[in-house]
Motif scaffolding. Structure first.
Motif, PDB file in Angstrom:
ATOM      1  N   PHE A 147       0.820  -1.215   0.000  1.00  0.00           N
ATOM      2  CA  PHE A 147       0.000   0.000   0.000  1.00  0.00           C
ATOM      3  C   PHE A 147       0.858   1.271   0.000  1.00  0.00           C
ATOM      4  N   SER A 199      12.685   2.336   7.613  1.00  0.00           N
ATOM      5  CA  SER A 199      11.647   1.423   7.151  1.00  0.00           C
ATOM      6  C   SER A 199      11.780   0.018   7.706  1.00  0.00           C
ATOM      7  N   THR A 200      10.604  -0.629   7.834  1.00  0.00           N
ATOM      8  CA  THR A 200      10.594  -2.062   8.120  1.00  0.00           C
ATOM      9  C   THR A 200      10.590  -2.833   6.795  1.00  0.00           C
ATOM     10  N   ASN A 211       8.766  -2.194   3.460  1.00  0.00           N
ATOM     11  CA  ASN A 211       7.907  -1.833   2.333  1.00  0.00           C
ATOM     12  C   ASN A 211       8.075  -0.381   1.894  1.00  0.00           C
ATOM     13  N   THR A 212       8.182   0.526   2.861  1.00  0.00           N
ATOM     14  CA  THR A 212       8.389   1.925   2.492  1.00  0.00           C
ATOM     15  C   THR A 212       9.676   2.051   1.696  1.00  0.00           C
ATOM     16  N   ASN A 255       3.172   2.184  12.221  1.00  0.00           N
ATOM     17  CA  ASN A 255       3.462   3.585  12.522  1.00  0.00           C
ATOM     18  C   ASN A 255       2.178   4.425  12.503  1.00  0.00           C
ATOM     19  N   ASN A 290      -1.440   4.667   8.022  1.00  0.00           N
ATOM     20  CA  ASN A 290      -2.524   4.189   7.160  1.00  0.00           C
ATOM     21  C   ASN A 290      -3.895   4.545   7.734  1.00  0.00           C
ATOM     22  N   ILE A 349       5.320  -4.591  10.957  1.00  0.00           N
ATOM     23  CA  ILE A 349       4.690  -3.764  12.008  1.00  0.00           C
ATOM     24  C   ILE A 349       5.422  -3.926  13.348  1.00  0.00           C
ATOM     25  N   ILE A 352       7.040  -2.218  15.464  1.00  0.00           N
ATOM     26  CA  ILE A 352       7.248  -0.793  15.766  1.00  0.00           C
ATOM     27  C   ILE A 352       6.757  -0.524  17.188  1.00  0.00           C
ATOM     28  N   GLU A 393       1.222 -10.820   3.198  1.00  0.00           N
ATOM     29  CA  GLU A 393       2.309 -10.957   4.175  1.00  0.00           C
ATOM     30  C   GLU A 393       1.711 -10.998   5.584  1.00  0.00           C
ATOM     31  N   ALA A 434       1.845  -9.249   8.334  1.00  0.00           N
ATOM     32  CA  ALA A 434       1.249  -8.042   8.928  1.00  0.00           C
ATOM     33  C   ALA A 434      -0.185  -7.840   8.442  1.00  0.00           C
ATOM     34  N   SER A 435      -0.436  -8.161   7.172  1.00  0.00           N
ATOM     35  CA  SER A 435      -1.770  -7.952   6.605  1.00  0.00           C
ATOM     36  C   SER A 435      -2.800  -8.894   7.242  1.00  0.00           C
ATOM     37  N   THR A 440      -2.327  -5.263   3.304  1.00  0.00           N
ATOM     38  CA  THR A 440      -1.376  -4.197   2.997  1.00  0.00           C
ATOM     39  C   THR A 440      -0.177  -4.616   2.146  1.00  0.00           C
TER      40      THR A 440
END
Ligand code: F0G
Length: 405
Positions: A96, A120-121, A123-124, A225, A228, A286, A288, A331, A333-334, A361
């Motif tokens: 995303f 970043s973890t 994806n960013t 973070n 979203n 995620i 974080i 993945e 997290a999603s 995501t």
């Protein structure tokens, strides 16, 4: 950063002649355009993010326009009658983040930036690297050493990003980046950048368009973070303000147990977030402990009568399995979204007939290490020799198939 309150800033617009009555047809019509930016699931809705000059072409890779599909197996696993998933993993770099990245890299270019940076973890960083390459500017990436998926790092490397290993978790990487960014002259593209949220807010416009502007009862997102959920709330506020929708969905954030500072804040009723100093979860996207956008996220949940849940790694794995049985990969997290729904349903916080959309995501192949490590025990594979034998080979395969349930 706001010089008065120290909080994160937000983009606001004075739109002189809004035409919400004409916009849905205009937005839909652009889908058939020959221009990539017109077809983009972000720039198609450009009336909602009018910050580029008319003569500036956005830096677009054709992001958005992601599928919205039903997930009947995952729905029944979660105790729901129906469930839709919006798969943001089907974006140019597989997450995303591309929605926000097209917006903020376009803004960076408008500002004359020559180097963009993020912590970043995973994806960013992949997304930043791709859009920076497209824009012809340098990408400088701060990652926690050894703590992000190798597939995501491979993507960023493939796009030519410069990589700095900084700290052992995302929070430390972001802190180091924020310290160094000004001196290095970098344009920071993390979700502390309000233009990221401008791009990401179009997710909700596209989702509602796909549903004929029928607002669901709940929209569920994973929480890291917390950019979203903040961007979705901003999108909803604007659509409501323009009269394109008449009510709000409940926004639901799901965190992983070992990285759940926002869940703790929400369930304790506290007004100040207590960071988790050593966040831990197999859902590394995620992982974080000190989410920058928590005040915006708290406002979003309060405003939409939403809620927050937290789930274990085992629950995330089971939810991912349930989605896989529907042919839907994502993945870890999603998959927190579906795990959280099951928990909220069991606690009676969601009705079985609720109209729910889960936002997936990231793509299934974003964390292949997880699949290999978690799934080898249940893998079903037969190894044959090099040479086929007309007589025995089919028999061996048939015998093996017969042993499986
Ligand atoms: N899902 C995935 C796949 C993510 O990569 C992230 C965040 C989230 C959910 C959480 O979203 O931060 O807006 O609450 N990934 C960031 C990154 C932190 O660096 O790629 P959020």
């Amino acid at each position: 950063m706001c010089p008065v309150c120290g909080g994160l800033v937000e983009v606001g617009y004075q739109i002189d002649e809004p035409h919400p009555d004409r916009w849905p047809a205009l937005w839909r019509g652009r889908q058939g355009s020959g221009s990539v930016a017109d077809r983009s699931g972000v720039w198609r809705f450009r009336e909602l993010l009018p910050f580029l000059a008319d003569d500036q072409e956005p830096i677009s890779l054709g992001e958005g326009s992601t599928p919205l599909v039903s997930a009947p197996g995952a729905a029944s696993w979660a105790g729901l009658e129906h469930l839709q998933v919006k798969h943001q993993g089907v974006n140019p770099t597989g997450s995303f983040k591309d929605l926000g990245m097209t917006a903020c890299i376009s803004h960076a270019v408008a500002q004359g930036a020559e180097m963009v940076a993020c912590a970043s973890t995973g994806n960013t960083s992949a997304s930043m690297a791709a859009y920076a390459a497209r824009a012809g500017i340098r990408a400088l990436l701060f990652i926690p050493g050894g703590a992000i998926s190798s597939a995501k790092l491979a993507q960023a490397t493939d796009f030519g990003a410069l990589v700095v290993e900084a700290g052992s978790n995302f929070d430390q990487s972001l802190k180091i980046l924020r310290l160094a960014a000004t001196a290095l002259g970098c344009y920071v593209v993390n979700s502390i950048n309000p233009y990221r949220l401008e791009g990401q807010k179009t997710l909700v416009a596209e989702l509602l368009e796909q549903r004929g502007w029928l607002v669901p009862d709940c929209i569920v997102v994973p929480g890291g973070n917390l950019g979203n959920v903040s961007s979705i709330a901003k999108g909803l506020a604007e659509l409501l303000g323009f009269g394109l929708i008449g009510k709000l969905p409940r926004l639901i954030v799901v965190q992983a147990d070992g990285a759940d500072p926002f869940f703790r804040l929400w369930s304790s009723g506290s007004l100040v977030l207590e960071p988790v100093l050593d966040p831990e979860t197999r859902a590394t996207a995620i992982r974080i402990g000190n989410p920058a956008n928590w005040p915006k996220a708290l406002r979003a949940l309060r405003w939409t009568d939403g809620t927050c849940e937290s789930v274990s790694d085992a629950e995330i794995g089971a939810a991912k399995d349930a989605l896989s049985r529907d042919g839907i990969g994502c993945e870890p997290a999603s998959a927190t979204t579906v795990a959280g729904l099951r928990k909220l349903r069991a606690a009676g916080q969601i009705e079985p007939e609720a109209d729910v959309v889960a936002i997936l995501t990231g793509h299934q192949l974003k964390d292949v290490d997880y699949i290999i490590e978690e799934r080898t025990a249940t893998e079903r594979r037969l190894r044959l020799g090099k040479e086929p034998d007309r007589e025995t080979t089919p028999e061996v395969i048939a015998a093996w198939l017969a042993t499986l349930s």
